[in-house]
Design a protein around this motif. Structure first.
Motif, short mmCIF file in Angstrom:
data_model
loop_
_atom_site.label_atom_id
_atom_site.label_comp_id
_atom_site.label_asym_id
_atom_site.label_seq_id
_atom_site.Cartn_x
_atom_site.Cartn_y
_atom_site.Cartn_z
N THR A 22 22.94 18.79 -8.70
CA THR A 22 23.58 20.10 -8.54
C THR A 22 23.62 20.45 -7.06
O THR A 22 22.79 19.99 -6.28
N ALA A 23 24.61 21.24 -6.69
CA ALA A 23 24.76 21.64 -5.29
C ALA A 23 25.40 23.01 -5.24
O ALA A 23 26.29 23.33 -6.02
N SER A 24 24.91 23.84 -4.32
CA SER A 24 25.43 25.20 -4.21
C SER A 24 26.77 25.26 -3.52
O SER A 24 27.51 26.25 -3.65
N ALA A 25 27.11 24.23 -2.79
CA ALA A 25 28.39 24.21 -2.06
C ALA A 25 28.89 22.77 -1.96
O ALA A 25 28.11 21.82 -2.07
N ALA A 26 30.17 22.64 -1.74
CA ALA A 26 30.77 21.32 -1.60
C ALA A 26 30.29 20.66 -0.30
O ALA A 26 30.14 21.33 0.73
N PRO A 27 30.01 19.37 -0.33
CA PRO A 27 29.59 18.67 0.89
C PRO A 27 30.71 18.65 1.92
O PRO A 27 31.89 18.61 1.57
N THR A 28 30.32 18.68 3.18
CA THR A 28 31.28 18.62 4.28
C THR A 28 30.84 17.52 5.24
O THR A 28 29.73 16.98 5.12
N VAL A 29 31.71 17.20 6.18
CA VAL A 29 31.34 16.21 7.19
C VAL A 29 30.08 16.67 7.92
O VAL A 29 29.16 15.88 8.18
N GLY A 30 30.02 17.97 8.22
CA GLY A 30 28.86 18.50 8.94
C GLY A 30 27.59 18.45 8.11
O GLY A 30 26.53 18.04 8.61
N SER A 31 27.65 18.83 6.83
CA SER A 31 26.44 18.84 6.01
C SER A 31 25.92 17.42 5.76
O SER A 31 24.70 17.18 5.77
N VAL A 32 26.82 16.48 5.54
CA VAL A 32 26.39 15.09 5.34
C VAL A 32 25.79 14.53 6.63
O VAL A 32 24.76 13.84 6.61
N THR A 33 26.41 14.84 7.76
CA THR A 33 25.90 14.36 9.05
C THR A 33 24.52 14.93 9.35
O THR A 33 23.62 14.21 9.82
N ASN A 34 24.33 16.21 9.07
CA ASN A 34 23.09 16.89 9.45
C ASN A 34 21.97 16.75 8.42
O ASN A 34 20.79 16.93 8.76
N THR A 35 22.32 16.44 7.17
CA THR A 35 21.31 16.39 6.12
C THR A 35 21.12 14.99 5.53
O THR A 35 20.00 14.48 5.46
N VAL A 36 22.23 14.39 5.11
CA VAL A 36 22.14 13.09 4.43
C VAL A 36 21.78 11.97 5.40
O VAL A 36 20.92 11.13 5.10
N VAL A 37 22.43 11.94 6.56
CA VAL A 37 22.19 10.86 7.52
C VAL A 37 20.72 10.79 7.94
O VAL A 37 20.12 9.70 7.91
N PRO A 38 20.08 11.90 8.32
CA PRO A 38 18.65 11.82 8.69
C PRO A 38 17.77 11.33 7.54
O PRO A 38 16.81 10.59 7.76
N THR A 39 18.10 11.75 6.31
CA THR A 39 17.32 11.30 5.15
C THR A 39 17.43 9.79 4.97
O THR A 39 16.43 9.10 4.75
N LEU A 40 18.66 9.28 5.03
CA LEU A 40 18.86 7.84 4.87
C LEU A 40 18.24 7.05 6.02
O LEU A 40 17.72 5.95 5.83
N LYS B 272 28.92 6.70 9.92
CA LYS B 272 30.22 7.31 10.22
C LYS B 272 30.63 8.17 9.04
O LYS B 272 30.75 7.69 7.92
N VAL B 273 30.84 9.46 9.28
CA VAL B 273 31.17 10.41 8.22
C VAL B 273 32.61 10.88 8.40
O VAL B 273 32.99 11.34 9.48
N THR B 274 33.39 10.77 7.34
CA THR B 274 34.80 11.17 7.39
C THR B 274 35.21 11.78 6.05
O THR B 274 34.50 11.65 5.04
N GLU B 275 36.36 12.43 6.04
CA GLU B 275 36.96 12.88 4.79
C GLU B 275 38.08 11.92 4.43
O GLU B 275 38.88 11.53 5.29
N VAL B 276 38.12 11.53 3.17
CA VAL B 276 39.15 10.59 2.71
C VAL B 276 39.74 11.09 1.39
O VAL B 276 39.15 11.92 0.71
N ASN B 277 40.90 10.57 1.07
CA ASN B 277 41.55 10.92 -0.20
C ASN B 277 41.28 9.86 -1.24
O ASN B 277 41.42 8.66 -0.98
N ARG B 278 40.89 10.30 -2.41
CA ARG B 278 40.77 9.46 -3.58
C ARG B 278 41.51 10.15 -4.71
O ARG B 278 41.95 11.28 -4.58
N HIS B 279 41.68 9.48 -5.84
CA HIS B 279 42.44 10.06 -6.94
C HIS B 279 41.82 11.38 -7.41
O HIS B 279 42.53 12.26 -7.91
N ALA B 280 40.51 11.52 -7.24
CA ALA B 280 39.84 12.75 -7.65
C ALA B 280 40.06 13.89 -6.64
O ALA B 280 39.70 15.03 -6.92
N GLY B 281 40.65 13.56 -5.49
CA GLY B 281 40.88 14.58 -4.46
C GLY B 281 40.24 14.21 -3.14
O GLY B 281 39.91 13.04 -2.90
N ARG B 282 40.06 15.21 -2.32
CA ARG B 282 39.47 15.02 -1.00
C ARG B 282 37.96 14.90 -1.12
O ARG B 282 37.31 15.74 -1.75
#
Length: 211
Positions: A110-128, A139-149
């Motif tokens: 569950t997540a209170s908000a949609a992930p962003t380039v900034g949130s992944v960079t500042n939270t996920v990257v240090p954890t990993l 490298k964090v980017t936004e990409v298009n998939r069939h499910a959306g952005r």
């Protein structure tokens, strides 16, 4: 008498010459015998080497079949295609599909908000970085998939040591963060850095759909 001595001297000289010639012939024969061993040596050098792998380790076959995976009750409703025949492991909210050196990891949360380039960079990257051995090249980017952005994180890291061989493989990772109405599904695809899995990973990430 002088004539006899002269004849004897000539006879001795001829014997010496013949003896020397025989000795020379024997020496040449021995020295000439060494090349006869060279064909065997050459044959050893020309022995066929071990066959080279036609594909780098970790390549997923072009004819790989994919099947739909749907989580059990109690999980967010979604579906995603995974390679058929891969071993499946459940780890709480995470499902793993593995085959040889490749892995598909699906984690629902569950997540209170949609992930962003900034949130992944500042939270996920240090954890990993703290979890993955020799973590590098994030490298964090936004990409298009069939499910959306979606937000995609790519990085590299060392695999766990093989319990049998003790070998460690340098892996490349693609992590996709899908989000809808407070639910997040993280899809992580990994395999050796020299494997050509661009198309298979695109098939899997493009197949994700909410339901």
């Amino acid at each position: 008498m002088a004539h006899a001595r002269t004849s004897a001297a000539v006879g001795l000289a001829l014997v010496a010459a013949v003896t020397a010639g025989c000795a020379g012939s024997g020496s040449h024969s021995r020295s000439g015998s060494s090349p006869s061993s060279s064909p065997a040596g050459d044959g050893g050098a020309q022995a066929n080497p071990a066959p080279t792998e036609s594909n780098p380790p970790g390549d997923i076959p072009d004819n790989q079949v994919y099947v739909a995976f749907r989580p059990g009750s109690g999980f967010t409703g979604f579906t995603v295609k995974v390679p058929e025949g891969w071993a499946r492991t459940e780890q709480g909210a995470t499902t793993l599909f593995t085959d040889k050196l490749n892995t598909v990891r699906i984690t629902a949360t569950t997540a209170s908000a949609a992930p962003t380039v900034g949130s992944v960079t500042n939270t996920v990257v240090p954890t990993l970085r703290a979890q993955v051995p020799k973590f590098s090249a994030p490298k964090v980017t936004e990409v298009n998939r069939h499910a959306g952005r979606v937000v995609r994180l790519t990085y590299q890291g060392d695999s766990a040591k093989d319990p049998v061989t003790g070998k460690v493989v340098r892996d490349a990772f693609e992590r996709y963060a899908f989000y809808r109405q407070g639910h997040e599904v993280d899809l992580t695809l990994s395999g050796p850095v020299n494997a050509d899995n661009v198309d298979p990973w695109r098939i899997v990430s493009d197949s994700f759909a909410w339901r």
